[in-house]
Write a protein that holds these residues in place. Structure first.
Motif, PDB file in Angstrom:
ATOM      1  N   SER A 101      78.372  69.688  32.275  1.00 24.98           N
ATOM      2  CA  SER A 101      78.716  70.928  32.974  1.00 24.98           C
ATOM      3  C   SER A 101      78.335  70.853  34.447  1.00 24.98           C
ATOM      4  N   VAL A 102      77.203  70.243  34.736  1.00 18.56           N
ATOM      5  CA  VAL A 102      76.740  70.115  36.125  1.00 18.56           C
ATOM      6  C   VAL A 102      77.707  69.252  36.925  1.00 18.56           C
ATOM      7  N   PHE A 103      78.039  68.092  36.387  1.00 17.39           N
ATOM      8  CA  PHE A 103      78.936  67.177  37.094  1.00 17.39           C
ATOM      9  C   PHE A 103      80.326  67.775  37.236  1.00 17.39           C
ATOM     10  N   SER A 104      80.817  68.408  36.173  1.00 21.42           N
ATOM     11  CA  SER A 104      82.151  69.024  36.208  1.00 21.42           C
ATOM     12  C   SER A 104      82.201  70.160  37.211  1.00 21.42           C
ATOM     13  N   ALA A 105      81.108  70.919  37.317  1.00 21.30           N
ATOM     14  CA  ALA A 105      81.058  72.024  38.276  1.00 21.30           C
ATOM     15  C   ALA A 105      81.104  71.495  39.707  1.00 21.30           C
ATOM     16  N   LYS A 106      80.391  70.410  39.974  1.00 23.80           N
ATOM     17  CA  LYS A 106      80.410  69.823  41.316  1.00 23.80           C
ATOM     18  C   LYS A 106      81.821  69.349  41.669  1.00 23.80           C
ATOM     19  N   PHE A 107      82.470  68.712  40.701  1.00 25.09           N
ATOM     20  CA  PHE A 107      83.830  68.216  40.932  1.00 25.09           C
ATOM     21  C   PHE A 107      84.790  69.377  41.165  1.00 25.09           C
ATOM     22  N   THR A 108      84.663  70.421  40.364  1.00 26.73           N
ATOM     23  CA  THR A 108      85.529  71.592  40.512  1.00 26.73           C
ATOM     24  C   THR A 108      85.299  72.276  41.855  1.00 26.73           C
ATOM     25  N   LEU A 109      84.045  72.341  42.275  1.00 25.38           N
ATOM     26  CA  LEU A 109      83.724  72.934  43.567  1.00 25.38           C
ATOM     27  C   LEU A 109      84.420  72.184  44.697  1.00 25.38           C
ATOM     28  N   CYS A 110      84.333  70.870  44.658  1.00 25.70           N
ATOM     29  CA  CYS A 110      85.000  70.056  45.680  1.00 25.70           C
ATOM     30  C   CYS A 110      86.514  70.274  45.653  1.00 25.70           C
ATOM     31  N   MET A 111      87.067  70.323  44.444  1.00 28.37           N
ATOM     32  CA  MET A 111      88.503  70.538  44.311  1.00 28.37           C
ATOM     33  C   MET A 111      88.931  71.872  44.906  1.00 28.37           C
ATOM     34  N   LEU A 112      88.183  72.922  44.614  1.00 31.14           N
ATOM     35  CA  LEU A 112      88.542  74.249  45.106  1.00 31.14           C
ATOM     36  C   LEU A 112      88.473  74.326  46.628  1.00 31.14           C
ATOM     37  N   MET A 113      87.446  73.719  47.200  1.00 25.06           N
ATOM     38  CA  MET A 113      87.325  73.749  48.651  1.00 25.06           C
ATOM     39  C   MET A 113      88.450  72.958  49.312  1.00 25.06           C
ATOM     40  N   VAL A 222      90.505  59.077  34.720  1.00 25.11           N
ATOM     41  CA  VAL A 222      89.754  57.916  34.220  1.00 25.11           C
ATOM     42  C   VAL A 222      88.441  57.750  34.988  1.00 25.11           C
ATOM     43  N   ILE A 223      88.513  57.783  36.321  1.00 31.66           N
ATOM     44  CA  ILE A 223      87.302  57.606  37.128  1.00 31.66           C
ATOM     45  C   ILE A 223      86.343  58.771  36.933  1.00 31.66           C
ATOM     46  N   PHE A 224      86.882  59.983  36.806  1.00 25.81           N
ATOM     47  CA  PHE A 224      86.030  61.139  36.547  1.00 25.81           C
ATOM     48  C   PHE A 224      85.293  60.970  35.217  1.00 25.81           C
ATOM     49  N   ALA A 225      86.005  60.499  34.196  1.00 26.75           N
ATOM     50  CA  ALA A 225      85.385  60.304  32.879  1.00 26.75           C
ATOM     51  C   ALA A 225      84.289  59.246  32.943  1.00 26.75           C
ATOM     52  N   ILE A 226      84.545  58.144  33.655  1.00 25.05           N
ATOM     53  CA  ILE A 226      83.535  57.090  33.792  1.00 25.05           C
ATOM     54  C   ILE A 226      82.311  57.627  34.532  1.00 25.05           C
ATOM     55  N   GLY A 227      82.562  58.336  35.632  1.00 26.44           N
ATOM     56  CA  GLY A 227      81.452  58.910  36.389  1.00 26.44           C
ATOM     57  C   GLY A 227      80.670  59.925  35.580  1.00 26.44           C
ATOM     58  N   LEU A 228      81.363  60.717  34.786  1.00 28.97           N
ATOM     59  CA  LEU A 228      80.710  61.715  33.942  1.00 28.97           C
ATOM     60  C   LEU A 228      79.804  61.065  32.907  1.00 28.97           C
ATOM     61  N   ILE A 229      80.296  60.012  32.265  1.00 30.70           N
ATOM     62  CA  ILE A 229      79.497  59.301  31.263  1.00 30.70           C
ATOM     63  C   ILE A 229      78.257  58.686  31.909  1.00 30.70           C
ATOM     64  N   HIS A 230      78.455  58.064  33.071  1.00 32.46           N
ATOM     65  CA  HIS A 230      77.321  57.451  33.763  1.00 32.46           C
ATOM     66  C   HIS A 230      76.302  58.497  34.190  1.00 32.46           C
ATOM     67  N   PHE A 231      76.788  59.629  34.694  1.00 28.27           N
ATOM     68  CA  PHE A 231      75.894  60.691  35.165  1.00 28.27           C
ATOM     69  C   PHE A 231      75.078  61.275  34.010  1.00 28.27           C
ATOM     70  N   THR A 232      75.699  61.424  32.853  1.00 31.60           N
ATOM     71  CA  THR A 232      74.991  62.038  31.717  1.00 31.60           C
ATOM     72  C   THR A 232      73.951  61.110  31.119  1.00 31.60           C
ATOM     73  N   ARG A 233      74.095  59.807  31.354  1.00 33.92           N
ATOM     74  CA  ARG A 233      73.180  58.846  30.743  1.00 33.92           C
ATOM     75  C   ARG A 233      72.116  58.332  31.715  1.00 33.92           C
ATOM     76  N   ARG A 234      72.285  58.603  32.985  1.00 36.25           N
ATOM     77  CA  ARG A 234      71.392  58.025  33.991  1.00 36.25           C
ATOM     78  C   ARG A 234      70.347  59.039  34.436  1.00 36.25           C
ATOM     79  N   ASP A 235      69.154  58.534  34.714  1.00 37.89           N
ATOM     80  CA  ASP A 235      68.119  59.376  35.299  1.00 37.89           C
ATOM     81  C   ASP A 235      68.451  59.631  36.753  1.00 37.89           C
ATOM     82  N   VAL A 236      68.508  60.885  37.156  1.00 31.40           N
ATOM     83  CA  VAL A 236      68.799  61.253  38.531  1.00 31.40           C
ATOM     84  C   VAL A 236      67.526  61.757  39.181  1.00 31.40           C
TER      85      VAL A 236
END
Length: 237
Positions: A101-113, A222-236
């Protein structure tokens, strides 16, 4: 859940310079084209007397891909860097919300702007065209395509830039990738169709802009899905 995160993100950027960039991009494109016509008005109107609107839109199109790609890099970096600067990634991800949800919200925010920026561009094109007296037969369909097709075709770049910006605290690398991508895109029309930075130019071997838009949507997912998977599994941090 994503919409709650998105609402919070809007509050975070409320007084940020990012909104200035949203207006600066289309204003810069329109201003440059306005200066071009003011300096060579008689010559351009005579040369393109058969289709003044078509020539005008063609000139605008040359400025769009580079401006759009640079804007994407900066906006994605600024959106992600809000959390980096506040050291709030860990606190944000500790809340009862999913990382997706966090990553998707950031992406949606960028898209809307970026959507707002493209909308302002379309309005500016119509206004400048009428001001230059190109004719009252405004090609609305072509203007809509010119304003939004490159934006949709650039989804893979947006997904890539947000992925890099969200997972790297130091924004030097994501911004470098974005700037180099914008510079390289100047020569992208000569590249193969699979070259992602060529897509916003809407040029392909088939000669159909819609193919570039469709390819951008597919590659972006495809790239969004890859980034989403990486973001959910990685320590930020």
């Amino acid at each position: 859940m994503m919409f709650r995160v998105l609402a919070a993100d809007f509050l975070k950027i409320r007084r940020k310079a990012i909104w200035f960039l949203i207006f600066l991009g289309p204003f810069g494109v329109i201003a440059l084209q306005g200066a071009n016509y003011m300096l060579r008005y008689d010559y351009l109107m005579k040369k393109y007397a058969a289709d003044p609107w078509g020539a005008f839109l063609g000139n605008v199109q040359y400025l769009l891909p580079v401006t759009l790609l640079l804007g994407i890099a900066i906006i994605a970096s600024m959106v992600a860097n809000i959390e980096h600067q506040m050291n709030s990634w860990k606190q944000l991800l500790a809340l009862p919300i999913t990382r997706a949800s966090v990553f998707s919200a950031k992406f949606t925010l960028c898209m809307l702007m970026l959507f707002v920026s493209c909308l302002l561009l379309g309005i500016g094109i119509i206004g400048l065209g009428l001001g230059l007296k190109l004719g009252t037969d405004v090609p609305l369909a072509d203007i809509v395509k010119l304003s939004f097709y490159p934006f949709i075709a650039s989804f893979p770049i947006l997904a890539l830039q947000l992925w890099l910006s969200s997972t790297m605290r130091n924004q030097a690398f994501p911004l470098t990738v974005g700037i180099l991508g914008g510079v390289v895109s100047i020569y992208a029309p000569k590249m193969p169709d699979w070259f992602l930075w060529k897509l916003p130019w809407l040029t392909n071997e088939a000669g159909k802009p819609e193919y570039s838009v469709a390819a951008g949507l597919a590659a972006g997912m495809v790239i969004f899905a890859i980034g989403l998977i990486h973001f959910t599994r990685r320590d930020v941090n």
